[in-house]
Design a protein around this motif. Structure first.
Motif, PDB file in Angstrom:
ATOM      1  N   TYR A   1      -0.054  18.765  -7.498  1.00 10.89           N
ATOM      2  CA  TYR A   1       0.332  19.652  -6.397  1.00 10.89           C
ATOM      3  C   TYR A   1       0.191  21.109  -6.796  1.00 10.89           C
ATOM      4  O   TYR A   1       0.277  21.472  -7.973  1.00 10.89           O
ATOM      5  N   VAL A   2      -0.032  21.927  -5.771  1.00 13.22           N
ATOM      6  CA  VAL A   2      -0.177  23.374  -5.937  1.00 13.22           C
ATOM      7  C   VAL A   2       0.667  24.041  -4.853  1.00 13.22           C
ATOM      8  O   VAL A   2       0.603  23.642  -3.686  1.00 13.22           O
ATOM      9  N   TYR A   3       1.464  25.024  -5.259  1.00 10.63           N
ATOM     10  CA  TYR A   3       2.152  25.891  -4.295  1.00 10.63           C
ATOM     11  C   TYR A   3       1.548  27.284  -4.438  1.00 10.63           C
ATOM     12  O   TYR A   3       2.016  28.083  -5.265  1.00 10.63           O
ATOM     13  N   PRO A   4       0.492  27.600  -3.682  1.00 13.34           N
ATOM     14  CA  PRO A   4      -0.187  28.895  -3.862  1.00 13.34           C
ATOM     15  C   PRO A   4       0.760  30.083  -3.703  1.00 13.34           C
ATOM     16  O   PRO A   4       0.619  31.086  -4.404  1.00 13.34           O
ATOM     17  N   GLU A   5       1.754  29.949  -2.797  1.00 15.26           N
ATOM     18  CA  GLU A   5       2.675  31.076  -2.555  1.00 15.26           C
ATOM     19  C   GLU A   5       3.505  31.415  -3.794  1.00 15.26           C
ATOM     20  O   GLU A   5       3.998  32.519  -3.941  1.00 15.26           O
ATOM     21  N   HIS A   6       3.688  30.423  -4.689  1.00 18.09           N
ATOM     22  CA  HIS A   6       4.534  30.638  -5.869  1.00 18.09           C
ATOM     23  C   HIS A   6       3.759  30.539  -7.182  1.00 18.09           C
ATOM     24  O   HIS A   6       4.355  30.612  -8.258  1.00 18.09           O
ATOM     25  N   GLY A   7       2.447  30.325  -7.076  1.00 20.80           N
ATOM     26  CA  GLY A   7       1.642  30.207  -8.293  1.00 20.80           C
ATOM     27  C   GLY A   7       1.987  28.987  -9.138  1.00 20.80           C
ATOM     28  O   GLY A   7       1.838  29.008 -10.359  1.00 20.80           O
ATOM     29  N   ILE A   8       2.482  27.929  -8.494  1.00 23.56           N
ATOM     30  CA  ILE A   8       2.867  26.715  -9.239  1.00 23.56           C
ATOM     31  C   ILE A   8       1.734  25.683  -9.147  1.00 23.56           C
ATOM     32  O   ILE A   8       1.245  25.387  -8.055  1.00 23.56           O
ATOM     33  N   ARG A   9       1.345  25.146 -10.313  1.00 22.38           N
ATOM     34  CA  ARG A   9       0.323  24.090 -10.377  1.00 22.38           C
ATOM     35  C   ARG A   9       0.779  23.046 -11.366  1.00 22.38           C
ATOM     36  O   ARG A   9       1.129  23.384 -12.496  1.00 22.38           O
ATOM     37  N   LYS A  10       0.773  21.789 -10.972  1.00 23.45           N
ATOM     38  CA  LYS A  10       1.189  20.716 -11.875  1.00 23.45           C
ATOM     39  C   LYS A  10       0.210  19.555 -11.801  1.00 23.45           C
ATOM     40  O   LYS A  10      -0.233  19.173 -10.717  1.00 23.45           O
ATOM     41  N   THR A  11      -0.078  18.972 -12.963  1.00 32.04           N
ATOM     42  CA  THR A  11      -0.972  17.810 -13.015  1.00 32.04           C
ATOM     43  C   THR A  11      -0.190  16.533 -12.687  1.00 32.04           C
ATOM     44  O   THR A  11       1.048  16.544 -12.642  1.00 32.04           O
ATOM     45  N   TYR A  12      -0.925  15.439 -12.522  1.00 32.75           N
ATOM     46  CA  TYR A  12      -0.245  14.157 -12.262  1.00 32.75           C
ATOM     47  C   TYR A  12       0.631  13.730 -13.448  1.00 32.75           C
ATOM     48  O   TYR A  12       1.698  13.156 -13.260  1.00 32.75           O
TER      49      TYR A  12
ATOM     50  N   SER B   1      -4.559   9.913  -5.924  1.00 32.38           N
ATOM     51  CA  SER B   1      -4.655  10.971  -6.951  1.00 32.38           C
ATOM     52  C   SER B   1      -5.262  12.252  -6.390  1.00 32.38           C
ATOM     53  O   SER B   1      -5.912  13.020  -7.098  1.00 32.38           O
ATOM     54  N   THR B   2      -5.036  12.494  -5.115  1.00 34.96           N
ATOM     55  CA  THR B   2      -5.542  13.698  -4.449  1.00 34.96           C
ATOM     56  C   THR B   2      -4.576  14.858  -4.719  1.00 34.96           C
ATOM     57  O   THR B   2      -3.372  14.657  -4.825  1.00 34.96           O
ATOM     58  N   THR B   3      -5.103  16.071  -4.826  1.00 29.58           N
ATOM     59  CA  THR B   3      -4.270  17.256  -5.032  1.00 29.58           C
ATOM     60  C   THR B   3      -3.635  17.695  -3.719  1.00 29.58           C
ATOM     61  O   THR B   3      -4.330  17.838  -2.710  1.00 29.58           O
ATOM     62  N   MET B   4      -2.306  17.921  -3.743  1.00 22.10           N
ATOM     63  CA  MET B   4      -1.593  18.421  -2.562  1.00 22.10           C
ATOM     64  C   MET B   4      -1.499  19.940  -2.656  1.00 22.10           C
ATOM     65  O   MET B   4      -0.956  20.465  -3.628  1.00 22.10           O
ATOM     66  N   VAL B   5      -2.046  20.616  -1.657  1.00 16.10           N
ATOM     67  CA  VAL B   5      -1.919  22.085  -1.574  1.00 16.10           C
ATOM     68  C   VAL B   5      -0.910  22.342  -0.460  1.00 16.10           C
ATOM     69  O   VAL B   5      -1.176  22.058   0.707  1.00 16.10           O
ATOM     70  N   ILE B   6       0.270  22.836  -0.840  1.00 18.99           N
ATOM     71  CA  ILE B   6       1.401  22.777   0.084  1.00 18.99           C
ATOM     72  C   ILE B   6       1.808  24.148   0.611  1.00 18.99           C
ATOM     73  O   ILE B   6       1.964  25.106  -0.151  1.00 18.99           O
ATOM     74  N   ALA B   7       1.984  24.212   1.923  1.00 22.43           N
ATOM     75  CA  ALA B   7       2.553  25.394   2.571  1.00 22.43           C
ATOM     76  C   ALA B   7       4.015  25.089   2.873  1.00 22.43           C
ATOM     77  O   ALA B   7       4.316  24.073   3.490  1.00 22.43           O
ATOM     78  N   GLU B   8       4.919  25.963   2.426  1.00 26.07           N
ATOM     79  CA  GLU B   8       6.342  25.715   2.695  1.00 26.07           C
ATOM     80  C   GLU B   8       6.625  25.732   4.192  1.00 26.07           C
ATOM     81  O   GLU B   8       7.432  24.951   4.683  1.00 26.07           O
ATOM     82  N   GLN B   9       5.976  26.650   4.902  1.00 25.62           N
ATOM     83  CA  GLN B   9       6.093  26.702   6.364  1.00 25.62           C
ATOM     84  C   GLN B   9       4.711  26.988   6.923  1.00 25.62           C
ATOM     85  O   GLN B   9       3.867  27.582   6.250  1.00 25.62           O
TER      86      GLN B   9
END
Length: 547
Positions: free
Chosen positions: A25-36, A256-264
């Motif tokens: 998953y990736v939270y672009p708004e917070h610069g967070i990236r984590k692998t499986y 195993s797809t990457t989630m690119v998440i928008a909080e809102q």
């Protein structure tokens, strides 16, 4: 596909073993990236925290926030330790929250601090005034006898409420062996999630979904989209709804797809995410895609990496679908149809379906899913081309409504068929079109009229951005039609011009008697238009013009 006999936690571990270095998953708004691999470790630790804080297998944990990282981790951590996640609508106010916490027997509430100006801390204090004088983890709440603890997604301190780091520290009290014992005690048929129906009619009902329900539905949704570990799926739809936490997170994790998440959801930031993260998939309800396509800066974003995605939640206008394919580049976008009670997807269009099938139907049933269309009056199956009520049966049917046997019996018949309340028509090729809700059907002078058909026609007017058609009481014909129209930015149009546009193109009895122009519709937080509210408003407007 054979039905997977896996728990949510087993899926996470399997994916971490198969693709440890793929981004989970990736939270672009917070610069967070984590692998499986990291995602698996994070959810193990959080599962230990849930056990360490005293939550037993089968205990109900309500979760109330927008698409925060803590929400995502909690979904999969509870899937490893057997807590039942009760998802709370982000727009709830105090009476709705009280109803849900009480009806669900929730012992725990995990919450964000606020959402769109709603202060969640104030609201839980209004529901449970004892919170301010209670010890953390030992809340005594008069209205909520089962309620014990509140955890906030953050580090601000509030009376009676654990901060997130205080909560996480409970993981240190639980050994690896204790986690494994709990992990291995779970069965795919255990309830893992309770989702409250959006309450467009009556009190919301708690739909009980199992590991088997959500894992397999996510897997089949992702299979239909051809998802792999090379895909990056942008998820701006709310997690509290099946669209977010099954078609979104579960479909992604099972592949195993990457989630690119928008909080809102915010149209410009979603377009930015798609461009910057090179997303190959994008989910949304039609109103979201309309907002993205109509954003003044739309043309300045590069969405060329898009291939797939899902448009669902309400009927998808044909013109919008065509633009998502041509202007956004999502050539394999799919339409999915279902309801929370069926975990949720029943039918879906396929990536290689022609445009006509993708814009005029909701596809074919998933494998492992049975569908029949019946005459609601007789219960007999109707032939192709004849409208009736869609019923479905299979692995995907809910366990039932929590503590509501009567409603469960009304929804699922003795042979295991879920009655959806939707009117559907099947064509010669086995594709299904949803023509409306049984209760939305308008009977004008003895003629059955399906609002969807008229909406689709009115969408074809170049000045119309969105339209909803409802029935209003009429002394002469029983019911008449009222169309609520949202115009495109800068467009001008009046009722007379729209009436003229209809004349000679659709039957006279289908031309709405009333046209109302509006800027927005009453919506649920999950993006569904509340037609019952439009009907109430329409009846008032029509009544005053008849008077």
């Amino acid at each position: 596909m054979a039905i997977l006999q896996q728990t949510v936690g087993q899926v996470v571990r399997e994916r971490a073993a198969l693709h440890p270095e793929t981004e989970a998953y990736v939270y672009p708004e917070h610069g967070i990236r984590k692998t499986y691999k990291e995602f698996d470790q994070e959810t193990d630790r959080l599962a230990k925290a849930f056990i360490g804080i005293g939550i037993e297998k089968g205990e109900h944990i309500a979760i109330w926030s927008d698409n925060k990282r803590e929400w995502l981790l909690s979904q999969f951590a509870t899937g490893k330790m057997g807590g039942v996640l009760v998802t709370v609508n982000t727009s709830y106010q105090s009476s709705e929250l009280e109803y849900l916490l009480k009806q669900s027997d929730a012992t725990t509430l995990v919450l964000g601090e606020e959402f769109k100006g709603n202060n969640y801390i104030d609201i839980i204090n209004a529901v449970c005034p004892e919170l301010k004088v209670s010890d953390k983890g030992n809340i005594q709440c008069g209205k909520l006898p089962h309620f014990k603890r509140v955890i906030v997604m953050g580090e601000n301190s509030y009376p009676g409420i654990y901060t997130w780091s205080e909560f996480e520290s409970f993981a240190d009290r639980v050994s690896h062996e204790q986690l494994e014992e709990r992990f291995n005690s779970m069965d795919p048929d255990d309830v893992i999630n309770i989702q409250y129906t959006s309450g467009t009619t009556g009190f919301p009902k708690g739909v009980m979904l199992t590991h088997l329900n959500v894992v397999n539905n996510g897997k089949l949704v992702g299979d239909t989209m051809n998802l792999t570990e090379r895909d990056r799926l942008c998820i701006p739809v709310p997690f509290f709804h099946c669209f977010g936490c099954v078609l979104g997170t579960m479909a992604a994790v099972t592949h195993s797809t990457t989630m690119v998440i928008a909080e809102q959801f915010e149209p410009k930031s979603v377009l930015q995410m798609v461009q910057d993260e090179k997303c190959t998939g994008l989910h949304g309800v039609p109103t979201m895609f309309i907002a993205e396509l109509n954003h003044p800066d739309f043309a300045s974003f590069d969405t060329s990496t898009l291939r797939t995605g899902i448009m669902a939640g309400s009927p998808c206008p044909i013109e919008v679908m065509k633009k998502v394919i041509s202007d956004m580049g999502a050539s394999e976008i799919t339409i999915a149809y279902g309801q929370t009670e069926s975990s949720p997807v029943i039918t879906q269009t396929r990536a290689d379906d022609n445009i006509e099938k993708r814009v005029s139907t909701v596809g074919k049933p998933h494998s492992e899913v049975e569908v029949k269309i019946i005459d609601p009056a007789t219960g007999e199956t109707v032939p192709a081309g004849v409208p009736g009520e869609l019923c479905t049966r299979g692995y995907h049917i809910m366990k039932g409504y929590y503590q509501n046997e009567e409603a469960t019996r009304n929804a699922i018949d003795p042979d295991g068929w879920l009655h959806t309340g939707d009117i559907a028509v099947e064509d010669e090729d086995g594709y299904i079109a949803i023509t409306g809700r049984i209760k939305d059907m308008v009977i004008r002078g003895g003629e059955n009229i399906y609002p969807r058909e008229i909406e689709e026609f009115l969408y074809s007017h170049p000045a119309v951005q969105d339209v909803q058609v409802v029935g209003v009481p009429d002394p002469k014909y029983g019911e008449e039609l009222m169309a609520w129209v949202i115009l495109k930015e800068g467009a001008q149009l009046d009722a007379e011009e729209l009436r003229e546009y209809c004349t000679g193109k659709i039957s006279r009895h289908k031309i709405p008697r009333y046209f109302e122009f509006t800027k927005e519709y009453p919506m649920t937080a999950s993006g569904k238009i509340q037609k019952f509210k439009l009907r109430e408003l329409s009846a008032e407007r029509a009544g005053s013009s008849q008077g």
